[in-house]
Write a protein that holds these residues in place. Structure first.
Motif, PDB file in Angstrom:
ATOM      1  N   ASP A  51      72.325 -49.988 140.950  1.00 17.44           N
ATOM      2  CA  ASP A  51      72.459 -48.865 141.877  1.00 17.44           C
ATOM      3  C   ASP A  51      73.702 -48.008 141.648  1.00 17.44           C
ATOM      4  O   ASP A  51      73.956 -47.091 142.398  1.00 17.44           O
ATOM      5  CB  ASP A  51      72.411 -49.360 143.322  1.00 17.44           C
ATOM      6  N   CYS A  52      74.465 -48.301 140.618  1.00 22.21           N
ATOM      7  CA  CYS A  52      75.701 -47.568 140.361  1.00 22.21           C
ATOM      8  C   CYS A  52      75.849 -47.346 138.858  1.00 22.21           C
ATOM      9  O   CYS A  52      75.622 -48.257 138.067  1.00 22.21           O
ATOM     10  CB  CYS A  52      76.899 -48.358 140.898  1.00 22.21           C
ATOM     11  N   GLY A  53      76.210 -46.138 138.491  1.00 20.50           N
ATOM     12  CA  GLY A  53      76.442 -45.845 137.087  1.00 20.50           C
ATOM     13  C   GLY A  53      77.856 -46.201 136.664  1.00 20.50           C
ATOM     14  O   GLY A  53      78.723 -46.441 137.501  1.00 20.50           O
ATOM     15  N   GLU A  54      78.062 -46.232 135.380  1.00 18.76           N
ATOM     16  CA  GLU A  54      79.401 -46.529 134.843  1.00 18.76           C
ATOM     17  C   GLU A  54      79.735 -45.571 133.714  1.00 18.76           C
ATOM     18  O   GLU A  54      78.918 -45.334 132.825  1.00 18.76           O
ATOM     19  CB  GLU A  54      79.463 -47.962 134.318  1.00 18.76           C
ATOM     20  N   LEU A  55      80.923 -45.036 133.759  1.00 22.86           N
ATOM     21  CA  LEU A  55      81.482 -44.320 132.626  1.00 22.86           C
ATOM     22  C   LEU A  55      82.179 -45.389 131.788  1.00 22.86           C
ATOM     23  O   LEU A  55      83.172 -45.957 132.214  1.00 22.86           O
ATOM     24  CB  LEU A  55      82.467 -43.253 133.086  1.00 22.86           C
ATOM     25  N   MET A  56      81.625 -45.709 130.640  1.00 25.08           N
ATOM     26  CA  MET A  56      82.120 -46.816 129.830  1.00 25.08           C
ATOM     27  C   MET A  56      83.270 -46.412 128.919  1.00 25.08           C
ATOM     28  O   MET A  56      84.162 -47.215 128.659  1.00 25.08           O
ATOM     29  CB  MET A  56      80.976 -47.397 128.995  1.00 25.08           C
ATOM     30  N   ALA A  57      83.236 -45.190 128.436  1.00 24.37           N
ATOM     31  CA  ALA A  57      84.290 -44.730 127.516  1.00 24.37           C
ATOM     32  C   ALA A  57      84.186 -43.225 127.358  1.00 24.37           C
ATOM     33  O   ALA A  57      83.092 -42.661 127.388  1.00 24.37           O
ATOM     34  CB  ALA A  57      84.132 -45.397 126.149  1.00 24.37           C
ATOM     35  N   ILE A  58      85.332 -42.609 127.184  1.00 30.12           N
ATOM     36  CA  ILE A  58      85.371 -41.197 126.809  1.00 30.12           C
ATOM     37  C   ILE A  58      86.599 -41.003 125.921  1.00 30.12           C
ATOM     38  O   ILE A  58      87.710 -41.366 126.301  1.00 30.12           O
ATOM     39  CB  ILE A  58      85.391 -40.257 128.039  1.00 30.12           C
ATOM     40  N   TYR A  59      86.356 -40.479 124.728  1.00 23.04           N
ATOM     41  CA  TYR A  59      87.434 -40.285 123.764  1.00 23.04           C
ATOM     42  C   TYR A  59      87.257 -38.958 123.045  1.00 23.04           C
ATOM     43  O   TYR A  59      86.139 -38.569 122.692  1.00 23.04           O
ATOM     44  CB  TYR A  59      87.453 -41.422 122.731  1.00 23.04           C
ATOM     45  N   VAL A  60      88.363 -38.284 122.811  1.00 21.65           N
ATOM     46  CA  VAL A  60      88.397 -37.040 122.046  1.00 21.65           C
ATOM     47  C   VAL A  60      89.493 -37.191 121.000  1.00 21.65           C
ATOM     48  O   VAL A  60      90.585 -37.693 121.305  1.00 21.65           O
ATOM     49  CB  VAL A  60      88.687 -35.825 122.963  1.00 21.65           C
ATOM     50  N   LEU A  61      89.200 -36.771 119.781  1.00 24.13           N
ATOM     51  CA  LEU A  61      90.207 -36.862 118.718  1.00 24.13           C
ATOM     52  C   LEU A  61      91.520 -36.238 119.188  1.00 24.13           C
ATOM     53  O   LEU A  61      91.520 -35.175 119.826  1.00 24.13           O
ATOM     54  CB  LEU A  61      89.726 -36.147 117.459  1.00 24.13           C
ATOM     55  N   PRO A  62      92.636 -36.872 118.860  1.00 27.12           N
ATOM     56  CA  PRO A  62      93.937 -36.384 119.336  1.00 27.12           C
ATOM     57  C   PRO A  62      94.194 -34.902 119.072  1.00 27.12           C
ATOM     58  O   PRO A  62      94.694 -34.191 119.950  1.00 27.12           O
ATOM     59  CB  PRO A  62      94.940 -37.267 118.596  1.00 27.12           C
ATOM     60  N   ASN A  63      93.837 -34.397 117.906  1.00 27.47           N
ATOM     61  CA  ASN A  63      94.103 -32.994 117.577  1.00 27.47           C
ATOM     62  C   ASN A  63      93.196 -32.009 118.315  1.00 27.47           C
ATOM     63  O   ASN A  63      93.403 -30.801 118.228  1.00 27.47           O
ATOM     64  CB  ASN A  63      93.961 -32.756 116.066  1.00 27.47           C
ATOM     65  N   PHE A  64      92.196 -32.530 119.023  1.00 28.37           N
ATOM     66  CA  PHE A  64      91.257 -31.664 119.740  1.00 28.37           C
ATOM     67  C   PHE A  64      91.314 -31.873 121.248  1.00 28.37           C
ATOM     68  O   PHE A  64      90.456 -31.398 121.981  1.00 28.37           O
ATOM     69  CB  PHE A  64      89.836 -31.877 119.207  1.00 28.37           C
ATOM     70  N   GLN A  65      92.342 -32.576 121.720  1.00 25.36           N
ATOM     71  CA  GLN A  65      92.527 -32.758 123.149  1.00 25.36           C
ATOM     72  C   GLN A  65      93.149 -31.502 123.743  1.00 25.36           C
ATOM     73  O   GLN A  65      93.762 -30.706 123.047  1.00 25.36           O
ATOM     74  CB  GLN A  65      93.379 -33.997 123.414  1.00 25.36           C
ATOM     75  N   ASP A  66      92.958 -31.330 125.028  1.00 29.00           N
ATOM     76  CA  ASP A  66      93.477 -30.173 125.774  1.00 29.00           C
ATOM     77  C   ASP A  66      92.760 -28.867 125.450  1.00 29.00           C
ATOM     78  O   ASP A  66      93.318 -27.784 125.636  1.00 29.00           O
ATOM     79  CB  ASP A  66      94.990 -30.013 125.588  1.00 29.00           C
ATOM     80  N   PHE A  67      91.524 -28.962 124.959  1.00 33.56           N
ATOM     81  CA  PHE A  67      90.697 -27.781 124.723  1.00 33.56           C
ATOM     82  C   PHE A  67      89.457 -27.783 125.611  1.00 33.56           C
ATOM     83  O   PHE A  67      88.540 -27.000 125.399  1.00 33.56           O
ATOM     84  CB  PHE A  67      90.263 -27.702 123.248  1.00 33.56           C
ATOM     85  N   GLY A  68      89.398 -28.712 126.573  1.00 31.98           N
ATOM     86  CA  GLY A  68      88.261 -28.776 127.488  1.00 31.98           C
ATOM     87  C   GLY A  68      87.107 -29.646 127.022  1.00 31.98           C
ATOM     88  O   GLY A  68      86.097 -29.762 127.729  1.00 31.98           O
TER      89      GLY A  68
END
Length: 171
Positions: free
Chosen positions: A87-104
């Protein structure tokens, strides 16, 4: 500077390997002051291929115009002590390459995963994050995730760490 990217499901072995490499590079960067450096250095680019291929896990990736995988999000049913909670979802992981972070890219991946969890008929979701990962915790809090009182101890790469749980009501 804007980055052109699109969000899609993994449809090829190259994308699967690219997503696993995002995990590797991001772990080595994000956890360098939290987990043992010598163990982080041993992580191979293909370490997450099997995990990303599991049937209980959905994955979305972001790719740029050259089809380079820039980010990945994994989600599905909430797992509690090895059991799946329906009955509940899970966000298991979220990753963005370091050089592409802070771009949304991370924000768009998170929004897409949350929307997909709603389509899966979940009204709420949870996630676990390392207590000492202040950057990730701030990111989740900025996106409406709330820290709850649930914690757990885990051993990751030979180090005992504390994980904290966040949850969010989904619309």
């Amino acid at each position: 500077m804007a980055i052109d990217f699109k969000i899609k499901r993994i449809t090829s072995e190259a994308e699967l390997n690219g997503a696993s490499k995002v995990f590797q590079e991001t772990w080595q960067n994000a956890y360098k002051n939290i987990l043992p450096a010598n163990e982080l250095a041993k992580i191979k680019p293909n370490m997450w291929v099997n995990r990303l291929s599991r049937k209980d896990r959905r994955n979305l990736i972001t790719v740029n115009t050259d089809n380079q995988v820039l980010g990945v999000v994994s989600y599905g049913n909430l797992r509690k002590k090895g059991q799946i909670v329906s009955d509940c979802g899970e966000l298991m992981a979220i990753y963005v390459l370091p050089n592409f972070q802070d771009f949304g890219i991370g924000s768009e991946l998170l929004k897409s995963a949350e929307n997909d969890l709603v389509k899966m008929n979940f009204t709420q979701a949870a996630l676990w994050v390392l207590k000492d990962n202040t950057v990730a915790r701030k990111f989740y809090e900025q996106h409406g995730w709330k820290l709850n009182d649930v914690t757990q101890e885990a051993e990751i790469l030979g180090k005992n760490v504390e994980l904290v749980e966040y949850d969010k009501k989904l619309n």
